[in-house]
Design an enzyme around this catalytic site. Structure first.
Site, PDB file in Angstrom:
ATOM      1  N   GLY A   4      24.597  52.521 -16.973  1.00 57.56           N
ATOM      2  CA  GLY A   4      25.827  53.089 -16.426  1.00 57.56           C
ATOM      3  C   GLY A   4      25.926  54.576 -16.688  1.00 57.56           C
ATOM      4  N   GLY A  38      28.930  57.811 -16.482  1.00 54.40           N
ATOM      5  CA  GLY A  38      30.340  58.130 -16.317  1.00 54.40           C
ATOM      6  C   GLY A  38      30.559  59.623 -16.276  1.00 54.40           C
ATOM      7  CB  ALA A  39      33.688  61.580 -16.129  1.00 55.15           C
ATOM      8  CG  PHE A  40      33.482  62.613 -20.764  1.00 52.79           C
ATOM      9  CD1 PHE A  40      33.615  63.983 -20.852  1.00 52.79           C
ATOM     10  CD2 PHE A  40      34.609  61.855 -20.516  1.00 52.79           C
ATOM     11  CE1 PHE A  40      34.847  64.599 -20.701  1.00 52.79           C
ATOM     12  CE2 PHE A  40      35.847  62.457 -20.365  1.00 52.79           C
ATOM     13  CZ  PHE A  40      35.969  63.830 -20.455  1.00 52.79           C
ATOM     14  N   GLY A  41      29.172  60.838 -19.878  1.00 61.45           N
ATOM     15  CA  GLY A  41      27.870  60.525 -20.441  1.00 61.45           C
ATOM     16  C   GLY A  41      27.178  59.343 -19.794  1.00 61.45           C
ATOM     17  CB  VAL A  42      23.880  58.264 -19.900  1.00 59.94           C
ATOM     18  CG1 VAL A  42      22.941  57.156 -19.457  1.00 59.94           C
ATOM     19  CG2 VAL A  42      23.821  59.429 -18.923  1.00 59.94           C
ATOM     20  CB  CYS A  43      26.172  53.075 -20.820  1.00 57.92           C
ATOM     21  SG  CYS A  43      27.891  53.448 -21.202  1.00 57.92           S
ATOM     22  CG  ASP A  47      41.900  52.941 -16.614  1.00 57.06           C
ATOM     23  OD1 ASP A  47      42.541  52.622 -15.590  1.00 57.06           O
ATOM     24  OD2 ASP A  47      40.797  53.506 -16.575  1.00 57.06           O
TER      25      ASP A  47
END
Length: 229
Positions: free
Chosen positions: A30, A32-37, A149
């Site tokens: 995954g 996202g806006a801030f990083g990677v999983c 959320d």
């Protein structure tokens, strides 16, 4: 198969290490806006449990954003419940923040709905998921934590897709009993009517708003469609 025991670091503090010291990276699951999983597994262990490591680069983050990310890790550390994604560890490496979490092999509730290709779940299945969502929220609220959320993309499933795991606490907040969560945060179609109308309420009354969001989830799972806001 029983849920794996969650092993937690005892004290929440900044520690520096490299992922490769303890883990083998398998693949990116995954972004996202801030990083990677990353999907990873521990080195040197036969049949090692797979984990998710959320990597957030520090470069470009404001002090407030960095504190919010650390706050997410701290909230995860405080929670231990079958309906909450498990927290394992937190550290910094290569100018990034790393949060180590339980791997939910069944993917998201959103993906499960899409896999149905328009075929509705039985009422028993909807009730099972909805009940588990409420159990997770009840536990969070007992710690004065609000998710803020809740949506199908933030609800994960175990391998057999029988148990849900609430996840993604990036905008969650821990309140004292007199606090009001006064910032409009969340995904529009999943906001409670109270939030949309700007009627912010003390924490103990805020559960009603989460229940409203939960009803929207139930409608989405049952294929009826979301209530417009």
């Amino acid at each position: 198969m029983s849920e794996p025991e969650i092993v937690r670091s005892g004290k929440f503090q900044d520690r520096k290490m490299e992922i490769e010291d303890k883990f083998e990276k398998l693949r990116v699951v995954g972004r996202g806006a801030f990083g990677v999983c990353w999907l990873c597994k521990k080195k040197g262990e036969e049949n090692a449990e797979k984990v998710i490591i959320k990597m957030i680069p520090l470069h470009g983050l404001s002090t407030k954003e960095e504190q919010e990310i650390k706050g997410e890790a701290d909230l995860l550390r405080k929670m231990k419940h079958p309906m909450i994604i498990g927290y394992y560890d937190y550290f910094t490496c290569a100018e990034s923040i790393a949060i180590v979490m339980q791997f939910a092999e069944g993917g998201t509730l959103e993906n499960l709905i899409r896999d149905q290709r328009g075929v509705h779940f039985s009422e028993a299945t909807v009730l099972k998921y909805f009940t588990q969502i409420l159990l997770g929220l009840e536990y969070m609220h007992s710690l004065n934590i609000v998710h803020r959320d809740l949506k199908t993309q933030n609800i994960l499933l175990n391998k057999k897709r029988t148990l849900i795991k609430l996840s993604d606490f990036g905008v969650s907040k821990q309140l004292n009993t007199r606090s009001v969560a006064s910032t409009l945060i969340g995904t529009p179609n999943y906001l409670s009517p109270e939030m949309v109308e700007g009627a912010y309420k003390p924490f103990l009354q805020h559960e009603i708003g989460h229940l409203g969001a939960g009803l929207r989830l139930l409608r989405a799972v049952h294929g009826i469609g979301l209530i417009s806001t």
